[in-house]
Scaffold this motif. Structure first.
Motif, PDB file in Angstrom:
ATOM      1  N   ASP A   1       0.969  -1.214   0.115  1.00 28.83           N
ATOM      2  CA  ASP A   1       0.010  -0.013  -0.013  1.00 28.83           C
ATOM      3  C   ASP A   1       0.820   1.261  -0.055  1.00 28.83           C
ATOM      4  O   ASP A   1       0.365   2.177  -0.373  1.00 28.83           O
ATOM      5  CB  ASP A   1      -0.958  -0.068   1.165  1.00 28.83           C
ATOM      6  N   PHE A   2       2.145   1.125   0.352  1.00 23.29           N
ATOM      7  CA  PHE A   2       3.027   2.450   0.512  1.00 23.29           C
ATOM      8  C   PHE A   2       4.053   2.571  -0.719  1.00 23.29           C
ATOM      9  O   PHE A   2       4.628   1.439  -1.018  1.00 23.29           O
ATOM     10  CB  PHE A   2       3.573   2.226   1.812  1.00 23.29           C
ATOM     11  N   ASP A   3       4.338   3.609  -1.063  1.00 19.06           N
ATOM     12  CA  ASP A   3       5.492   3.909  -1.877  1.00 19.06           C
ATOM     13  C   ASP A   3       6.804   3.944  -1.211  1.00 19.06           C
ATOM     14  O   ASP A   3       8.029   3.598  -1.955  1.00 19.06           O
ATOM     15  CB  ASP A   3       5.435   5.460  -2.650  1.00 19.06           C
ATOM     16  N   VAL A   4       7.056   4.166  -0.024  1.00 17.53           N
ATOM     17  CA  VAL A   4       8.229   4.479   0.778  1.00 17.53           C
ATOM     18  C   VAL A   4       7.976   3.952   2.223  1.00 17.53           C
ATOM     19  O   VAL A   4       7.045   4.013   2.871  1.00 17.53           O
ATOM     20  CB  VAL A   4       8.702   5.899   0.686  1.00 17.53           C
ATOM     21  N   ILE A   5       9.176   3.216   2.487  1.00 19.51           N
ATOM     22  CA  ILE A   5       9.135   2.617   3.906  1.00 19.51           C
ATOM     23  C   ILE A   5      10.326   3.138   4.773  1.00 19.51           C
ATOM     24  O   ILE A   5      11.482   3.028   3.994  1.00 19.51           O
ATOM     25  CB  ILE A   5       8.918   1.187   4.016  1.00 19.51           C
ATOM     26  N   CYS A   6      10.329   3.921   5.637  1.00 17.81           N
ATOM     27  CA  CYS A   6      11.241   4.504   6.247  1.00 17.81           C
ATOM     28  C   CYS A   6      11.247   4.439   7.661  1.00 17.81           C
ATOM     29  O   CYS A   6      10.632   4.053   8.431  1.00 17.81           O
ATOM     30  CB  CYS A   6      11.282   5.976   5.925  1.00 17.81           C
ATOM     31  N   ALA A   7      12.551   4.791   8.352  1.00 20.76           N
ATOM     32  CA  ALA A   7      12.669   4.798   9.581  1.00 20.76           C
ATOM     33  C   ALA A   7      13.633   6.199  10.039  1.00 20.76           C
ATOM     34  O   ALA A   7      14.906   5.911   9.723  1.00 20.76           O
ATOM     35  CB  ALA A   7      13.306   3.949  10.169  1.00 20.76           C
ATOM     36  N   PRO A   8      13.149   7.235  10.526  1.00 23.02           N
ATOM     37  CA  PRO A   8      14.092   8.330  11.211  1.00 23.02           C
ATOM     38  C   PRO A   8      15.241   7.734  12.238  1.00 23.02           C
ATOM     39  O   PRO A   8      16.164   8.582  12.327  1.00 23.02           O
ATOM     40  CB  PRO A   8      13.054   9.494  11.476  1.00 23.02           C
ATOM     41  N   GLY A   9      14.776   6.798  12.976  1.00 16.96           N
ATOM     42  CA  GLY A   9      15.633   6.608  14.163  1.00 16.96           C
ATOM     43  C   GLY A   9      16.673   5.216  13.749  1.00 16.96           C
ATOM     44  O   GLY A   9      16.252   4.761  12.830  1.00 16.96           O
ATOM     45  N   GLU A  10      17.291   4.753  14.665  1.00  9.78           N
ATOM     46  CA  GLU A  10      18.312   3.989  14.193  1.00  9.78           C
ATOM     47  C   GLU A  10      17.755   2.421  14.533  1.00  9.78           C
ATOM     48  O   GLU A  10      17.974   1.797  13.525  1.00  9.78           O
ATOM     49  CB  GLU A  10      19.425   3.928  15.210  1.00  9.78           C
ATOM     50  N   ASN A  11      17.047   2.289  15.660  1.00 14.08           N
ATOM     51  CA  ASN A  11      16.764   0.991  15.782  1.00 14.08           C
ATOM     52  C   ASN A  11      15.799   0.234  14.748  1.00 14.08           C
ATOM     53  O   ASN A  11      15.958  -1.050  14.205  1.00 14.08           O
ATOM     54  CB  ASN A  11      16.033   0.597  17.065  1.00 14.08           C
ATOM     55  N   PRO A  12      14.725   0.966  13.895  1.00 13.79           N
ATOM     56  CA  PRO A  12      14.027   0.301  13.246  1.00 13.79           C
ATOM     57  C   PRO A  12      14.400   0.456  11.689  1.00 13.79           C
ATOM     58  O   PRO A  12      13.790   0.186  10.508  1.00 13.79           O
ATOM     59  CB  PRO A  12      12.496   1.133  13.053  1.00 13.79           C
ATOM     60  N   LEU A  13      15.881   0.916  11.512  1.00 14.65           N
ATOM     61  CA  LEU A  13      16.267   1.285  10.336  1.00 14.65           C
ATOM     62  C   LEU A  13      16.394  -0.338   9.354  1.00 14.65           C
ATOM     63  O   LEU A  13      16.022  -0.193   8.251  1.00 14.65           O
ATOM     64  CB  LEU A  13      17.804   1.598  10.571  1.00 14.65           C
ATOM     65  N   LEU A  14      16.876  -1.298  10.046  1.00 18.78           N
ATOM     66  CA  LEU A  14      16.914  -2.447   9.130  1.00 18.78           C
ATOM     67  C   LEU A  14      15.626  -3.235   8.730  1.00 18.78           C
ATOM     68  O   LEU A  14      15.301  -3.534   7.779  1.00 18.78           O
ATOM     69  CB  LEU A  14      17.961  -3.492   9.954  1.00 18.78           C
ATOM     70  N   ALA A  15      14.519  -2.902   9.939  1.00 14.24           N
ATOM     71  CA  ALA A  15      13.194  -3.458   9.629  1.00 14.24           C
ATOM     72  C   ALA A  15      12.724  -2.871   8.274  1.00 14.24           C
ATOM     73  O   ALA A  15      11.998  -3.304   7.582  1.00 14.24           O
ATOM     74  CB  ALA A  15      12.364  -3.221  10.837  1.00 14.24           C
TER      75      ALA A  15
END
Length: 564
Positions: free
Chosen positions: A72-86
């Motif tokens: 459903d999403f064009d972009v998946i992102c994380a501004p913080g460090e811990n969720p970056l790999l997810a």
């Protein structure tokens, strides 16, 4: 502007605002504990509370519950460090970076291997699967850290072979499991380099220096940093840009923002760690005030494929940020935002703690401040002075009670106890660690600026006379008692931290000055480091001469820590 649908993992108000201002349709997967923080910015249809936004399984289950899915999403992102790999794993190659590249920004061992192979100066290190393997890492001083840790959480240090072997034994007996990264100790003051990289080129850098290195902060002290003004530190900025460019290339981080830690050694910088994220604390706000560059906006523009807008406009003044803590215990009250904003030079403040919160011991949890503030000053020295004063003032004006005294009415005002309002205790006061201050014992004239009697129980730390020498052994401030005093107390702070103590643990200070006229200036500097509500016992002695004729003062200390 854009109309892309963005899934953000982890709550950060500033990044969400930047994405929405650029026209993105944002849905946020956030920890359930952060759900109350959205303050009307996102409605229920745009938030997905989960147990852990850094766990792909938790994110997928949350999306399913809300009738959503990754496509459903064009972009998946994380501004913080811990969720970056997810975010990279869930995006499946459609995100800001591939999972393999995100891994380089999370795993400390893989990261250091890459930068070392690129010829970047970096500490010697090796992965340790079992604690007993630490016995074979023959480094006199070093640290043991989680491979994917954040900040100093879970980091253990040793100072000498005996401590290293003892650490290996203790972890083995505890059944602690690795793997970890064992790393040699890096000398030098710690700096943070924050910036923007686009198409593989570093287009902006900001350099800040911590008041104390991160591991010293864990032992007690002031958790703060200031931006180093580019006009005053042009050579350091050139070195920082070069290190950032080489490190970004080695780690394949081509587009976005970064937060990098490094250590100053003479005319070079030694790599510490690199994170492809917006910096924590109030570093981003401090950078915005100093340089006119909004790292949240630059992160969002890179994520959405928009051109960078970073055009630095350097302020003539200096900026810093400081974490403010309460003593550990159940919080009754602490200064509010208006009170903090009234302190000298404060430009921005956020008070996070609330009455009833169980506040951790700040020496053990430097990543959980009660409040954060951005401070402005005319020069570097004024900014540092203001932050130190605030860091002493805030806990003194806070009231807590021990965790086991919930509802008993036993309050702790700052570092002292007494029934009463915030930080107003007078006469005898007992610090959480057991120090009792008696400023006016019977039959003795009341003291002013010192305490007649300080008593307590604990582990004694004797700090030798400290003089105004920097880390290279060079004298700081020839002929200047203020500059020498500030270096003396900075050295004292570091010595106390090495003993697991802070200035709150000091029971006695002895001053040796070559001219008694220096005393008012010396005490003014002391008050930047020492809590003035319950100062230690003191003795001032004028001497004919010190170790060298250009030394104006020397100070030694006795401290009692909580641990027997």
């Amino acid at each position: 502007m854009t109309d892309q649908k963005v899934l953000q993992l982890g709550w950060r108000l500033e990044s969400l605002t930047a994405l929405r201002d650029l026209g993105a349709d944002v849905t946020c997967v956030l920890a359930a504990a952060d759900d109350d923080k959205r303050a009307g910015l996102l409605d229920d249809a745009r938030t997905v509370p989960v147990q852990d936004p850094a766990d792909p399984g938790s994110v997928l289950a949350g999306l399913e519950r809300y009738g959503l899915s990754v496509p459903d999403f064009d972009v998946i992102c994380a501004p913080g460090e811990n969720p970056l790999l997810a975010a990279a794993v869930l995006a499946g190659g459609r995100g800001a970076m591939a999972p393999r590249d995100a891994l380089l920004l999370r795993d400390k061992d893989l990261q250091k291997r890459r930068v070392r192979a690129a010829g970047v100066p970096v500490a010697d290190s090796r992965p340790v699967v079992h604690a007993r393997e630490l016995a074979g890492f023959a480094r006199r001083r070093g640290v043991l850290k989680p491979l994917d840790g954040t900040g100093t959480v879970g980091v253990l240090a040793w100072h000498g072979e005996e401590e290293r072997l003892d650490l290996a034994r203790r972890l083995t007996e505890q059944g602690a499991g690795g793997p970890w990264l064992a790393e040699e100790w890096v000398e030098g003051s710690e700096v943070h380099v924050d910036g923007v990289v686009r198409d593989g080129e570093v287009v902006f850098v900001s350099v800040g220096r911590y008041l104390q290195n991160a591991l010293e902060i864990r032992g007690g002290g002031v958790f703060a940093s200031r931006v180093l003004h580019p006009l005053a530190y042009d050579k350091l900025y050139a070195r920082a840009r070069d290190l950032a460019q080489r490190s970004s290339a080695a780690l394949r981080h081509r587009d976005g923002v970064f937060h990098m830690e490094a250590f100053e050694q003479d005319d070079r910088l030694v790599f510490g760690e690199y994170a492809g994220r917006i910096p924590g604390g109030e570093i981003a706000a401090m950078v915005r005030h100093q340089h006119g560059v909004d790292l949240d906006v630059e992160w969002a523009r890179a994520l959405l494929g928009l051109a960078p807008s970073a055009t630095p406009s350097v302020a003539p003044t200096w900026f810093g940020w400081v974490s403010l803590f309460t003593p550990g215990g159940v919080l009754e009250s602490c200064p509010g935002e208006d009170e903090v904003a009234g302190c000298d030079g404060v430009r921005q403040v956020s008070v996070r703690a609330r009455p009833g919160d169980l506040r951790p011991d700040p020496a053990k949890a430097s990543n959980v401040p009660a409040a954060l503030a951005v401070v402005e000053g005319a020069d570097e020295e004024q900014v540092v002075q203001r932050m130190r004063r605030m860091a002493r003032w805030f806990p003194e004006e806070s009231v807590v009670r021990p965790e086991d005294a919930r509802g008993t009415g036993t309050d702790t005002g700052g570092r002292g106890t007494g029934a009463g309002t915030r930080g107003t205790g007078t006469g005898a006061g007992t610090r959480g660690g057991g120090l009792t201050h008696l400023p006016d014992p019977p039959g003795v004239a009341p003291s002013s600026g010192y305490t007649h009697v300080v008593s307590g129980r604990g582990r004694l730390a004797a700090i030798a006379g400290q003089m105004a020498f920097d880390t290279e052994g060079e004298l700081v401030g020839p002929g200047d008692p203020v500059a020498q005093a500030r270096q003396v107390f900075t050295n004292m702070e570091r010595c106390l931290a090495a003993a697991g103590a802070t200035f709150d643990d000091v029971v006695k200070l002895t001053y040796y000055v070559t001219d008694i006229a220096f005393v008012p200036d010396v005490l003014a500097v002391r008050d930047e480091f020492v809590g003035t509500r319950r100062p230690p016992a003191s003795t001032v002695v004028q001497v004919v001469a010190l170790y060298r004729p250009d030394l104006l003062l020397e100070v030694d200390a006795l401290a009692l820590t909580d641990t027997e």
